[in-house]
Design a protein around this motif. Sequence first.
Motif, PDB file in Angstrom:
ATOM      1  N   LEU A   1       0.785  -1.281  -0.185  1.00  0.00           N
ATOM      2  CA  LEU A   1       0.073  -0.020  -0.108  1.00  0.00           C
ATOM      3  C   LEU A   1       0.942   1.352  -0.069  1.00  0.00           C
ATOM      4  O   LEU A   1       0.761   2.211  -1.019  1.00  0.00           O
ATOM      5  N   TYR A   2       1.814   1.312   0.980  1.00  0.00           N
ATOM      6  CA  TYR A   2       2.515   2.572   0.958  1.00  0.00           C
ATOM      7  C   TYR A   2       3.485   2.888  -0.101  1.00  0.00           C
ATOM      8  O   TYR A   2       3.546   3.907  -0.685  1.00  0.00           O
ATOM      9  N   PRO A   3       4.279   1.824  -0.604  1.00  0.00           N
ATOM     10  CA  PRO A   3       4.906   2.128  -1.804  1.00  0.00           C
ATOM     11  C   PRO A   3       4.107   2.483  -3.133  1.00  0.00           C
ATOM     12  O   PRO A   3       4.314   3.124  -3.858  1.00  0.00           O
ATOM     13  N   GLY A   4       3.006   1.759  -3.139  1.00  0.00           N
ATOM     14  CA  GLY A   4       2.096   2.107  -4.234  1.00  0.00           C
ATOM     15  C   GLY A   4       1.415   3.451  -4.343  1.00  0.00           C
ATOM     16  O   GLY A   4       1.289   4.170  -5.270  1.00  0.00           O
ATOM     17  N   MET A   5       1.135   3.950  -3.200  1.00  0.00           N
ATOM     18  CA  MET A   5       0.647   5.428  -2.824  1.00  0.00           C
ATOM     19  C   MET A   5       1.747   6.565  -3.095  1.00  0.00           C
ATOM     20  O   MET A   5       1.536   7.376  -3.897  1.00  0.00           O
ATOM     21  N   LYS A   6       2.928   6.061  -2.913  1.00  0.00           N
ATOM     22  CA  LYS A   6       4.196   6.818  -3.210  1.00  0.00           C
ATOM     23  C   LYS A   6       4.266   7.020  -4.514  1.00  0.00           C
ATOM     24  O   LYS A   6       4.334   8.220  -5.010  1.00  0.00           O
ATOM     25  N   ALA A   7       4.148   5.939  -5.307  1.00  0.00           N
ATOM     26  CA  ALA A   7       4.236   6.008  -6.691  1.00  0.00           C
ATOM     27  C   ALA A   7       3.402   6.535  -7.352  1.00  0.00           C
ATOM     28  O   ALA A   7       3.522   7.399  -8.676  1.00  0.00           O
TER      29      ALA A   7
END
Length: 139
Positions: A104-110
């Motif tokens: 979730l967090y890496p996806g939101m950052k991207a």
Amino acid sequence: MIGTPDPVSNLRPVRYHVAANESDADREWRQIRERVDEFNQSFWETNNTMFIKAKAEYEDSLKQKGEQVTPEALSVFYKDFLDKAYERQMEYNREWWKLNVGMLYPGMKAALRCLTQANSSAAASTQKGTSFWEKSFES
């Protein structure tokens, strides 16, 4: 790009695009997705290999006893296989959920990076008098 289903795992392999200007956030996001895909591929390939082997052995044992391989006879095998695989399947599910929550967090950052990059490039390309609002209300 999505490929044809793997003959054993039945999963479709995904090849993710690697941009020439891939940011650290985008690389992290892509690599995490690749790891999750590898985890799924490994689990289902092993599980399905075990299933195919166990099913063949069960069918052979039925034939040796002189019994026919019928849907009813196989239903006994399916239930037994699922009962024996329960803990392994639950462990897979727990790990799969952990991996997905971790994405979730890496996806939101991207995604935020893509949005801010798209907005900044759109703002840079918009010239005075050509935006939607200026055309609609100042004409």
